[in-house]
Design an enzyme around this catalytic site. Sequence first.
Site, PDB file in Angstrom:
ATOM      1  N   GLN A 197      -8.326  13.549   5.192  1.00 23.52           N
ATOM      2  CA  GLN A 197      -7.684  12.574   4.072  1.00 23.52           C
ATOM      3  C   GLN A 197      -8.792  12.882   2.807  1.00 23.52           C
ATOM      4  OE1 GLN A 197      -6.744   8.445   4.121  1.00 23.52           O
ATOM      5  NE2 GLN A 197      -4.894   9.333   3.909  1.00 23.52           N
ATOM      6  N   HIS A 251      -8.811  11.076  -0.353  1.00 25.33           N
ATOM      7  CA  HIS A 251      -8.313   9.982  -1.186  1.00 25.33           C
ATOM      8  C   HIS A 251      -8.146  10.409  -2.724  1.00 25.33           C
ATOM      9  CE1 HIS A 251      -7.656   6.092  -3.000  1.00 25.33           C
ATOM     10  NE2 HIS A 251      -7.697   5.484  -1.659  1.00 25.33           N
ATOM     11  N   GLU A 295      -7.277   2.136  -3.297  1.00 21.97           N
ATOM     12  CA  GLU A 295      -5.566   2.230  -3.438  1.00 21.97           C
ATOM     13  C   GLU A 295      -4.980   1.144  -4.046  1.00 21.97           C
ATOM     14  OE1 GLU A 295      -3.815   4.556  -0.672  1.00 21.97           O
ATOM     15  OE2 GLU A 295      -1.796   3.253  -0.332  1.00 21.97           O
ATOM     16  N   PHE A 350       0.874  -1.071   0.064  1.00 23.57           N
ATOM     17  CA  PHE A 350       0.159  -0.062  -0.008  1.00 23.57           C
ATOM     18  C   PHE A 350       0.943   1.273  -0.088  1.00 23.57           C
ATOM     19  CE2 PHE A 350      -4.741  -0.311   1.638  1.00 23.57           C
ATOM     20  CZ  PHE A 350      -5.115  -0.858   0.605  1.00 23.57           C
ATOM     21  N   HIS A 385     -12.107  11.659   2.399  1.00 23.77           N
ATOM     22  CA  HIS A 385     -12.316   9.982   2.501  1.00 23.77           C
ATOM     23  C   HIS A 385     -12.278   9.551   4.095  1.00 23.77           C
ATOM     24  CE1 HIS A 385     -11.591   5.673   1.805  1.00 23.77           C
ATOM     25  NE2 HIS A 385     -10.295   5.763   2.247  1.00 23.77           N
ATOM     26  N   ARG A 432      -2.962   9.625   6.907  1.00 25.16           N
ATOM     27  CA  ARG A 432      -3.324   8.031   7.370  1.00 25.16           C
ATOM     28  C   ARG A 432      -2.723   7.334   6.320  1.00 25.16           C
ATOM     29  NH1 ARG A 432      -7.329   4.081   6.442  1.00 25.16           N
ATOM     30  NH2 ARG A 432      -8.207   5.398   4.629  1.00 25.16           N
ATOM     31  N   ARG A 464      -0.790   9.226   0.182  1.00 22.08           N
ATOM     32  CA  ARG A 464      -2.020   9.687  -0.215  1.00 22.08           C
ATOM     33  C   ARG A 464      -2.105  11.034  -0.427  1.00 22.08           C
ATOM     34  NH1 ARG A 464      -6.655   5.857   2.544  1.00 22.08           N
ATOM     35  NH2 ARG A 464      -6.080   4.012   1.301  1.00 22.08           N
ATOM     36  N   LEU A 517     -15.347   5.369  -4.199  1.00 23.50           N
ATOM     37  CA  LEU A 517     -13.846   5.209  -4.042  1.00 23.50           C
ATOM     38  C   LEU A 517     -13.240   4.303  -5.041  1.00 23.50           C
ATOM     39  CD1 LEU A 517     -11.483   5.866  -1.974  1.00 23.50           C
ATOM     40  CD2 LEU A 517     -11.528   3.638  -1.371  1.00 23.50           C
TER      41      LEU A 517
HETATM   42  C1  LIG Z   1     -14.475   3.119   0.088  1.00 22.69           C
HETATM   43  C2  LIG Z   1     -13.701   3.017   1.428  1.00 22.69           C
HETATM   44  C3  LIG Z   1     -12.597   2.133   1.375  1.00 22.69           C
HETATM   45  C4  LIG Z   1     -11.861   1.983   2.566  1.00 22.69           C
HETATM   46  N1  LIG Z   1     -10.830   1.127   2.424  1.00 22.69           N
HETATM   47  C5  LIG Z   1     -10.086   0.686   3.602  1.00 22.69           C
HETATM   48  C6  LIG Z   1      -8.978  -0.285   3.673  1.00 22.69           C
HETATM   49  O1  LIG Z   1      -8.934  -0.944   2.548  1.00 22.69           O
HETATM   50  N2  LIG Z   1      -8.281  -0.186   4.672  1.00 22.69           N
HETATM   51  C7  LIG Z   1      -8.554   0.433   5.772  1.00 22.69           C
HETATM   52  O2  LIG Z   1      -7.839   0.232   6.761  1.00 22.69           O
HETATM   53  N3  LIG Z   1      -9.549   1.319   5.739  1.00 22.69           N
HETATM   54  C8  LIG Z   1     -10.161   1.543   4.861  1.00 22.69           C
HETATM   55  N4  LIG Z   1     -11.184   2.585   4.758  1.00 22.69           N
HETATM   56  C9  LIG Z   1     -11.663   3.255   6.087  1.00 22.69           C
HETATM   57  C10 LIG Z   1     -12.366   2.325   6.796  1.00 22.69           C
HETATM   58  O3  LIG Z   1     -13.237   1.477   6.263  1.00 22.69           O
HETATM   59  C11 LIG Z   1     -13.051   2.917   7.911  1.00 22.69           C
HETATM   60  O4  LIG Z   1     -12.336   4.051   8.556  1.00 22.69           O
HETATM   61  C12 LIG Z   1     -13.531   2.064   9.205  1.00 22.69           C
HETATM   62  O5  LIG Z   1     -14.395   1.097   8.733  1.00 22.69           O
HETATM   63  C13 LIG Z   1     -14.158   2.858  10.199  1.00 22.69           C
HETATM   64  O6  LIG Z   1     -14.866   1.963  10.907  1.00 22.69           O
HETATM   65  P1  LIG Z   1     -15.642   2.293  12.392  1.00 22.69           P
HETATM   66  O7  LIG Z   1     -15.937   0.961  13.211  1.00 22.69           O
HETATM   67  O8  LIG Z   1     -14.844   3.288  12.848  1.00 22.69           O
HETATM   68  O9  LIG Z   1     -16.726   3.297  11.898  1.00 22.69           O
HETATM   69  P2  LIG Z   1     -18.064   2.744  10.774  1.00 22.69           P
HETATM   70  O10 LIG Z   1     -17.754   1.464  10.207  1.00 22.69           O
HETATM   71  O11 LIG Z   1     -18.217   4.163  10.101  1.00 22.69           O
HETATM   72  O12 LIG Z   1     -19.351   2.447  11.835  1.00 22.69           O
HETATM   73  C14 LIG Z   1     -19.986   3.251  12.378  1.00 22.69           C
HETATM   74  C15 LIG Z   1     -21.031   2.848  13.272  1.00 22.69           C
HETATM   75  O13 LIG Z   1     -21.679   3.986  14.106  1.00 22.69           O
HETATM   76  C16 LIG Z   1     -23.188   3.873  13.746  1.00 22.69           C
HETATM   77  N5  LIG Z   1     -23.608   5.430  14.062  1.00 22.69           N
HETATM   78  C17 LIG Z   1     -23.415   6.584  13.574  1.00 22.69           C
HETATM   79  N6  LIG Z   1     -23.915   7.560  14.020  1.00 22.69           N
HETATM   80  C18 LIG Z   1     -25.087   7.012  14.908  1.00 22.69           C
HETATM   81  C19 LIG Z   1     -25.880   7.401  15.847  1.00 22.69           C
HETATM   82  N7  LIG Z   1     -26.207   8.944  15.966  1.00 22.69           N
HETATM   83  N8  LIG Z   1     -26.746   6.542  16.454  1.00 22.69           N
HETATM   84  C20 LIG Z   1     -26.249   5.340  16.293  1.00 22.69           C
HETATM   85  N9  LIG Z   1     -25.472   4.623  15.569  1.00 22.69           N
HETATM   86  C21 LIG Z   1     -24.700   5.476  14.918  1.00 22.69           C
HETATM   87  C22 LIG Z   1     -23.316   3.566  12.286  1.00 22.69           C
HETATM   88  O14 LIG Z   1     -24.638   2.942  11.986  1.00 22.69           O
HETATM   89  C23 LIG Z   1     -22.218   2.354  12.159  1.00 22.69           C
HETATM   90  O15 LIG Z   1     -22.704   1.128  12.808  1.00 22.69           O
HETATM   91  C24 LIG Z   1     -12.045   2.772   3.556  1.00 22.69           C
HETATM   92  C25 LIG Z   1     -12.996   3.532   3.754  1.00 22.69           C
HETATM   93  C26 LIG Z   1     -14.104   3.973   2.536  1.00 22.69           C
HETATM   94  C27 LIG Z   1     -15.024   4.785   2.518  1.00 22.69           C
END
Ligand SMILES: Cc1cc2nc3c(=O)[nH]c(=O)nc-3n(C[C@H](O)[C@H](O)[C@H](O)COP(=O)(O)OP(=O)(O)OC[C@H]3O[C@@H](n4cnc5c(N)ncnc54)[C@H](O)[C@@H]3O)c2cc1C
Length: 579
Positions: free
Chosen positions: A237, A239, A256, A123, A352, A387, A287, A253
Amino acid sequence: MSVAEERRTATSVLVIGTGAAGLRAAIELAEQGVQVLCVGKRRRDDAHTVLAAGGINAALGTMDPEDSWEQHAADTLREGYWLGDPVSIELLCREAPHAIDDLVRWGAQLAREEDGRLSQRFFGAHSWRRTCFAGDYTGREIQLTLGKRAAEVGVEIRDDVYVTRLLVHDGRISGAYGFDVDNGSRLLVVADAVVLAAGGHTRIWRRSSSRRDENTGDAMRLAAEAGCRLRDMELVQFHPTGMVFPEESSGTLVTEAVRGEGGVLRNAAGERFMERYDPERLELSARDRVALANYTEIIEGRGTERGGVLLDVSHLPRELILNRLPRMYRQFVDLAMLDITQTPMEVAPTAHYSMGGVRVDAASHATEVEGLYAVGECATGVHGANRLGGNSLAECLVFGRIVGAEAARWSRGLDVHVRDRTAIVFAREEVDELLARRGEEFARPLQRAVRDLMSECCGVVRSEGGLRKGLVRLAEVEDRARALDVRPDIAGYADLAHAFDLHGALLAARATLDCALERRETRGAHNRSDFPDLDPGSQVNLTWALDGMLEREPVSPAPAWISGRSLDADLGNPDRLLE
Ligand SMILES: Cc1cc2nc3c(=O)[nH]c(=O)nc-3n(C[C@H](O)[C@H](O)[C@H](O)COP(=O)(O)OP(=O)(O)OC[C@H]3O[C@@H](n4cnc5c(N)ncnc54)[C@H](O)[C@@H]3O)c2cc1C
């Protein structure tokens, strides 16, 4: 609203968010025998994490035995322009291999070499191949694995619960208040501890890799209104590669991994322009650099007619593309009727990832409210000003486990639990009041107005004039939001959710603009056209509070594991960061 329509429940620990971070925390709690309730405003199998594509980092050395956690940590600290917290980074990089072990033990199907070793891909800006993956469906695989494990260990999960407010008494958490997005019934959860894992705020830009209604800044609003400070909100960030067309898919997206597998960037004249921006690392530069390069090509008129640059994999074997990038292949066929094995993709920077977020203790991820923890994308500390791809999923798993253990410890050690009736009444009335409002404004157009102003005034490149204009426009939207009309209908309470999403977006936008104005330098993802150089005196984290108070906090000193790697000289010298 009659109190009878309000369900009350009690749990030891409430986890808000069912993405990777929330589920990992909940699993740890359940494994430790602590009662846990996990809620999310979306379905558990559709949390934002499912979008994660390219992979998850851990210095396993399966492909490059020279790799080590120290080198992973050094890469993370250095590529974050020395704003990441060394304690958090050390934990991330030391523990990431254990997180992969857990995933594999729980049945995750990660890619393997023929001899059975876990495959690891390059990456951008990593020294070695250390990114594990499941095709380009890594997030989906992790989400499904965690969901399965959570069910096995008896985690109670409720979908479609929107949390509107955290309940705090005297600086200590006591639960949360929310409503069911389907039927509007209210939920009061009394809890010893709360883990906030509710994602970031990148949906407040027009071109964003998040879907509608996610990453709307909810976590930042909930935390700030509970009394926490936010940190480094300007560090967002972009992307480098989001889809450009069709318009309705703009920002989606392009992982990468496409560049990791050998994808090449060209401008409209066919020039491989990364040769000018980073001749050594080319498309696998960091990035922030690739995003700025793409932005510059487009803004200076060397982009395509639709306002993008070209990302080409057509020189790679078709089989490789179909095996290693199946989602990208399908995404372009489905959304743009384009076969990426034959035709280049058109891409441009897309908002992103939130590198800033809720200010937490570097090791425990405890916030400034007792019993409240923040983890995953909503927390800050690991990524500094840029990041590294693949570090976010690792962060969710590593700190999810740590936060689960910390919340369990807090709950077990609690002597007295105070439920503050005033806080509950306030939360209830806040929802009542919104539902009763009959103004002439609707949430959706106002959300759009926020996205427009953030894109135009606080995008890839910022300036004092633009940011000040953004603040003026934001104040106008805040004013209009006071005249909101919220009307749940037969289809459910989505309109109420949009209203709260809007409030999250407004708060997150204000914090971002304020911090972006204050950081008068260019560092990582934060580009100031009026301050184009990195300022060694600004090697600080910016903390922001609800009252608008902004403080500069010195970052922690360089740790022992960095010594001997001759990286200290990087400090204040961006060119050295290329080595
Ligand atoms: C297209 C894409 C590709 C990516 N690829 C990668 C990768 O290859 N490798 C990598 O390391 N990272 C990657 N990322 C980043 C990574 O996916 C995210 O940073 C990570 O999944 C965030 O996880 P999280 O558990 O913090 O939050 P999320 O998965 O965003 O979960 C948030 C949770 O909070 C809940 N929520 C939000 N607000 C409320 C509310 N008010 N009340 C109740 N529930 C709420 C939502 O329903 C959800 O369940 C990518 C991101 C994107 C967009």
